[in-house]
Design a protein around this motif. Structure first.
Motif, PDB file in Angstrom:
ATOM      1  N   ALA A   1      29.237 -49.030 -33.563  1.00  0.00           N
ATOM      2  CA  ALA A   1      30.652 -48.699 -33.362  1.00  0.00           C
ATOM      3  C   ALA A   1      31.442 -49.852 -32.756  1.00  0.00           C
ATOM      4  O   ALA A   1      32.672 -49.908 -32.914  1.00  0.00           O
ATOM      5  CB  ALA A   1      30.780 -47.456 -32.485  1.00  0.00           C
ATOM      6  N   VAL A   2      30.781 -50.776 -32.047  1.00  0.00           N
ATOM      7  CA  VAL A   2      31.519 -51.879 -31.421  1.00  0.00           C
ATOM      8  C   VAL A   2      31.809 -53.010 -32.391  1.00  0.00           C
ATOM      9  O   VAL A   2      32.625 -53.895 -32.097  1.00  0.00           O
ATOM     10  CB  VAL A   2      30.767 -52.463 -30.190  1.00  0.00           C
ATOM     11  N   LEU A   3      31.169 -53.026 -33.558  1.00  0.00           N
ATOM     12  CA  LEU A   3      31.238 -54.187 -34.443  1.00  0.00           C
ATOM     13  C   LEU A   3      32.651 -54.589 -34.861  1.00  0.00           C
ATOM     14  O   LEU A   3      32.924 -55.791 -34.970  1.00  0.00           O
ATOM     15  CB  LEU A   3      30.364 -53.962 -35.678  1.00  0.00           C
ATOM     16  N   PRO A   4      33.565 -53.657 -35.113  1.00  0.00           N
ATOM     17  CA  PRO A   4      34.910 -54.118 -35.480  1.00  0.00           C
ATOM     18  C   PRO A   4      35.621 -54.893 -34.378  1.00  0.00           C
ATOM     19  O   PRO A   4      36.526 -55.673 -34.655  1.00  0.00           O
ATOM     20  CB  PRO A   4      35.651 -52.803 -35.796  1.00  0.00           C
ATOM     21  N   ASN A   5      35.227 -54.686 -33.126  1.00  0.00           N
ATOM     22  CA  ASN A   5      35.907 -55.354 -32.017  1.00  0.00           C
ATOM     23  C   ASN A   5      34.951 -55.556 -30.845  1.00  0.00           C
ATOM     24  O   ASN A   5      35.096 -54.936 -29.791  1.00  0.00           O
ATOM     25  CB  ASN A   5      37.118 -54.527 -31.563  1.00  0.00           C
ATOM     26  N   PRO A   6      33.957 -56.432 -31.004  1.00  0.00           N
ATOM     27  CA  PRO A   6      32.913 -56.560 -29.974  1.00  0.00           C
ATOM     28  C   PRO A   6      33.380 -57.190 -28.674  1.00  0.00           C
ATOM     29  O   PRO A   6      32.709 -57.049 -27.648  1.00  0.00           O
ATOM     30  CB  PRO A   6      31.860 -57.443 -30.667  1.00  0.00           C
ATOM     31  N   LEU A   7      34.509 -57.882 -28.685  1.00  0.00           N
ATOM     32  CA  LEU A   7      34.991 -58.493 -27.443  1.00  0.00           C
ATOM     33  C   LEU A   7      35.742 -57.505 -26.565  1.00  0.00           C
ATOM     34  O   LEU A   7      35.910 -57.732 -25.368  1.00  0.00           O
ATOM     35  CB  LEU A   7      35.901 -59.696 -27.755  1.00  0.00           C
TER      36      LEU A   7
ATOM     37  N   ARG B   1      29.079 -49.196 -21.983  1.00  0.00           N
ATOM     38  CA  ARG B   1      30.089 -48.467 -21.209  1.00  0.00           C
ATOM     39  C   ARG B   1      31.114 -47.887 -22.191  1.00  0.00           C
ATOM     40  O   ARG B   1      32.277 -48.298 -22.214  1.00  0.00           O
ATOM     41  CB  ARG B   1      30.774 -49.392 -20.205  1.00  0.00           C
ATOM     42  N   PRO B   2      30.703 -46.921 -22.999  1.00  0.00           N
ATOM     43  CA  PRO B   2      31.593 -46.409 -24.044  1.00  0.00           C
ATOM     44  C   PRO B   2      32.711 -45.535 -23.480  1.00  0.00           C
ATOM     45  O   PRO B   2      32.471 -44.695 -22.610  1.00  0.00           O
ATOM     46  CB  PRO B   2      30.653 -45.590 -24.932  1.00  0.00           C
ATOM     47  N   ASP B   3      33.925 -45.753 -23.985  1.00  0.00           N
ATOM     48  CA  ASP B   3      35.012 -44.840 -23.664  1.00  0.00           C
ATOM     49  C   ASP B   3      35.008 -43.690 -24.673  1.00  0.00           C
ATOM     50  O   ASP B   3      34.143 -43.614 -25.551  1.00  0.00           O
ATOM     51  CB  ASP B   3      36.356 -45.568 -23.651  1.00  0.00           C
ATOM     52  N   ASP B   4      35.984 -42.788 -24.568  1.00  0.00           N
ATOM     53  CA  ASP B   4      36.015 -41.630 -25.448  1.00  0.00           C
ATOM     54  C   ASP B   4      36.162 -42.037 -26.914  1.00  0.00           C
ATOM     55  O   ASP B   4      35.559 -41.419 -27.797  1.00  0.00           O
ATOM     56  CB  ASP B   4      37.160 -40.695 -25.051  1.00  0.00           C
ATOM     57  N   PHE B   5      36.986 -43.047 -27.166  1.00  0.00           N
ATOM     58  CA  PHE B   5      37.183 -43.489 -28.549  1.00  0.00           C
ATOM     59  C   PHE B   5      35.884 -44.000 -29.153  1.00  0.00           C
ATOM     60  O   PHE B   5      35.503 -43.631 -30.268  1.00  0.00           O
ATOM     61  CB  PHE B   5      38.251 -44.586 -28.608  1.00  0.00           C
ATOM     62  N   LEU B   6      35.170 -44.861 -28.408  1.00  0.00           N
ATOM     63  CA  LEU B   6      33.929 -45.434 -28.915  1.00  0.00           C
ATOM     64  C   LEU B   6      32.873 -44.345 -29.111  1.00  0.00           C
ATOM     65  O   LEU B   6      32.134 -44.361 -30.103  1.00  0.00           O
ATOM     66  CB  LEU B   6      33.414 -46.505 -27.958  1.00  0.00           C
ATOM     67  N   ALA B   7      32.796 -43.404 -28.189  1.00  0.00           N
ATOM     68  CA  ALA B   7      31.842 -42.302 -28.322  1.00  0.00           C
ATOM     69  C   ALA B   7      32.150 -41.472 -29.569  1.00  0.00           C
ATOM     70  O   ALA B   7      31.237 -41.034 -30.276  1.00  0.00           O
ATOM     71  CB  ALA B   7      31.873 -41.422 -27.074  1.00  0.00           C
ATOM     72  N   GLY B   8      33.428 -41.272 -29.831  1.00  0.00           N
ATOM     73  CA  GLY B   8      33.804 -40.544 -31.039  1.00  0.00           C
ATOM     74  C   GLY B   8      33.420 -41.286 -32.303  1.00  0.00           C
ATOM     75  O   GLY B   8      32.930 -40.680 -33.277  1.00  0.00           O
ATOM     76  N   GLN B   9      33.627 -42.599 -32.300  1.00  0.00           N
ATOM     77  CA  GLN B   9      33.223 -43.408 -33.454  1.00  0.00           C
ATOM     78  C   GLN B   9      31.714 -43.348 -33.658  1.00  0.00           C
ATOM     79  O   GLN B   9      31.227 -43.240 -34.792  1.00  0.00           O
ATOM     80  CB  GLN B   9      33.657 -44.856 -33.248  1.00  0.00           C
ATOM     81  N   ALA B  10      30.968 -43.424 -32.572  1.00  0.00           N
ATOM     82  CA  ALA B  10      29.502 -43.366 -32.660  1.00  0.00           C
ATOM     83  C   ALA B  10      29.050 -42.018 -33.210  1.00  0.00           C
ATOM     84  O   ALA B  10      28.101 -41.945 -34.006  1.00  0.00           O
ATOM     85  CB  ALA B  10      28.890 -43.621 -31.290  1.00  0.00           C
TER      86      ALA B  10
ATOM     87  N   ASP C   1      13.203 -50.145 -29.589  1.00  0.00           N
ATOM     88  CA  ASP C   1      13.154 -48.868 -28.873  1.00  0.00           C
ATOM     89  C   ASP C   1      14.499 -48.145 -28.833  1.00  0.00           C
ATOM     90  O   ASP C   1      14.639 -47.133 -28.143  1.00  0.00           O
ATOM     91  CB  ASP C   1      12.680 -49.104 -27.431  1.00  0.00           C
ATOM     92  N   LEU C   2      15.477 -48.634 -29.566  1.00  0.00           N
ATOM     93  CA  LEU C   2      16.798 -48.016 -29.532  1.00  0.00           C
ATOM     94  C   LEU C   2      16.770 -46.601 -30.108  1.00  0.00           C
ATOM     95  O   LEU C   2      16.145 -46.346 -31.136  1.00  0.00           O
ATOM     96  CB  LEU C   2      17.792 -48.859 -30.338  1.00  0.00           C
ATOM     97  N   SER C   3      17.474 -45.711 -29.468  1.00  0.00           N
ATOM     98  CA  SER C   3      17.622 -44.346 -29.980  1.00  0.00           C
ATOM     99  C   SER C   3      18.732 -44.324 -31.032  1.00  0.00           C
ATOM    100  O   SER C   3      19.499 -45.289 -31.183  1.00  0.00           O
ATOM    101  CB  SER C   3      17.964 -43.385 -28.850  1.00  0.00           C
ATOM    102  N   LEU C   4      18.854 -43.200 -31.712  1.00  0.00           N
ATOM    103  CA  LEU C   4      19.914 -43.052 -32.711  1.00  0.00           C
ATOM    104  C   LEU C   4      21.286 -43.142 -32.063  1.00  0.00           C
ATOM    105  O   LEU C   4      22.203 -43.766 -32.614  1.00  0.00           O
ATOM    106  CB  LEU C   4      19.758 -41.719 -33.449  1.00  0.00           C
ATOM    107  N   TRP C   5      21.454 -42.539 -30.899  1.00  0.00           N
ATOM    108  CA  TRP C   5      22.745 -42.583 -30.220  1.00  0.00           C
ATOM    109  C   TRP C   5      23.088 -43.999 -29.772  1.00  0.00           C
ATOM    110  O   TRP C   5      24.216 -44.472 -29.962  1.00  0.00           O
ATOM    111  CB  TRP C   5      22.748 -41.633 -29.031  1.00  0.00           C
ATOM    112  N   GLU C   6      22.123 -44.712 -29.209  1.00  0.00           N
ATOM    113  CA  GLU C   6      22.359 -46.093 -28.783  1.00  0.00           C
ATOM    114  C   GLU C   6      22.674 -46.988 -29.976  1.00  0.00           C
ATOM    115  O   GLU C   6      23.571 -47.842 -29.913  1.00  0.00           O
ATOM    116  CB  GLU C   6      21.133 -46.617 -28.031  1.00  0.00           C
ATOM    117  N   ALA C   7      21.944 -46.783 -31.077  1.00  0.00           N
ATOM    118  CA  ALA C   7      22.206 -47.560 -32.290  1.00  0.00           C
ATOM    119  C   ALA C   7      23.615 -47.288 -32.815  1.00  0.00           C
ATOM    120  O   ALA C   7      24.319 -48.208 -33.252  1.00  0.00           O
ATOM    121  CB  ALA C   7      21.168 -47.222 -33.358  1.00  0.00           C
TER     122      ALA C   7
END
Length: 222
Positions: free
Chosen positions: A183-189, A195-204, A172-178
């Motif tokens: 976007a987290v894969l390079p640094n999932p920890l 809880r995306p910050d501005d950087f993660l939202a930009g990458q997405a 059921d994931l949307s395109l934005w959620e996907a």
């Protein structure tokens, strides 16, 4: 000497047949665990994972992962020569040497190897990638990847990630959620799709745009 040559021949057979047997086994059976899952559990990160077939993983996530990690996955044979050349050129110009890993290479690492970067691991990763590409269809490689990749501390695979970050099934994931998950894969920890910050939202946002640009290059996961 005869005993030594006999031992070497058996070792060569083992080096060839053992990886083939494991890959063929994982062609039909979901891997029960990966080395990273075991390592992280000893580090105290927990272990949340629910295997789901590729058909039950939303198409936007399949596309977003390739748009983020491996644009040419559907056409290459495990190694993206274009990205490898770019990585070598950057290194020759004085930049940092990056891995240029494909999804196939990452899947080989996730299934069989340890996470630390070293030349031995990279060599084994390349060797095992050949087995994945020869013995598995592209769809199965993506299925194995999306059910084993780390999306957060103790969170492995698309279903566990969707439940942990968005409270819903991977189907059921949307395109934005996907795009956020990819976007987290390079640094999932250190990054959180929930809880995306501005950087993660930009990458997405860039990943979402990239999906449209790639178009038919993503057909093997549609």
């Amino acid at each position: 000497m005869r005993r030594l040559w006999k031992a070497l021949r058996w070792l060569a057979v083992l080096v060839v047949l053992l990886p083939a047997g494991l890959v063929l086994f994982y062609r039909a059976v979901p891997p029960p665990a990966t080395p990273l899952m075991v390592i992280r559990s000893f580090e105290g990160h927990g272990w949340q994972r629910d295997w789901v077939p590729l058909a039950e993983i939303a198409q936007p996530l399949r596309e977003a992962v390739l748009a983020a990690e491996d644009n040419r996955f559907c056409t290459h044979w495990g190694f993206d020569l274009v990205e490898l050349r770019k990585a070598v050129d950057t290194w020759r110009d004085g930049g940092r040497l990056r891995g240029a890993s494909t999804v196939s290479m990452q899947t080989a690492k996730n299934l069989f190897l340890w996470p630390e970067r070293d030349w031995l691991r990279k060599g084994l990763e390349g060797y095992l990638t050949l087995y994945l590409e020869v013995l598995l269809p592209k769809a199965r490689i993506v299925e194995l990847y999306l059910n084993s990749v780390e999306f957060g501390p103790g969170i492995y695979g698309a279903e566990a990630a969707a439940q942990a970050h968005f409270g819903k099934s991977a189907s059921d994931l949307s395109l934005w959620e996907a795009s956020l998950l990819a976007a987290v894969l390079p640094n999932p920890l250190q990054r959180s799709a929930g809880r995306p910050d501005d950087f993660l939202a930009g990458q997405a946002a860039r990943i979402r745009t990239r999906i449209d640009q790639l178009g038919p290059m993503l057909d093997c996961v549609r």
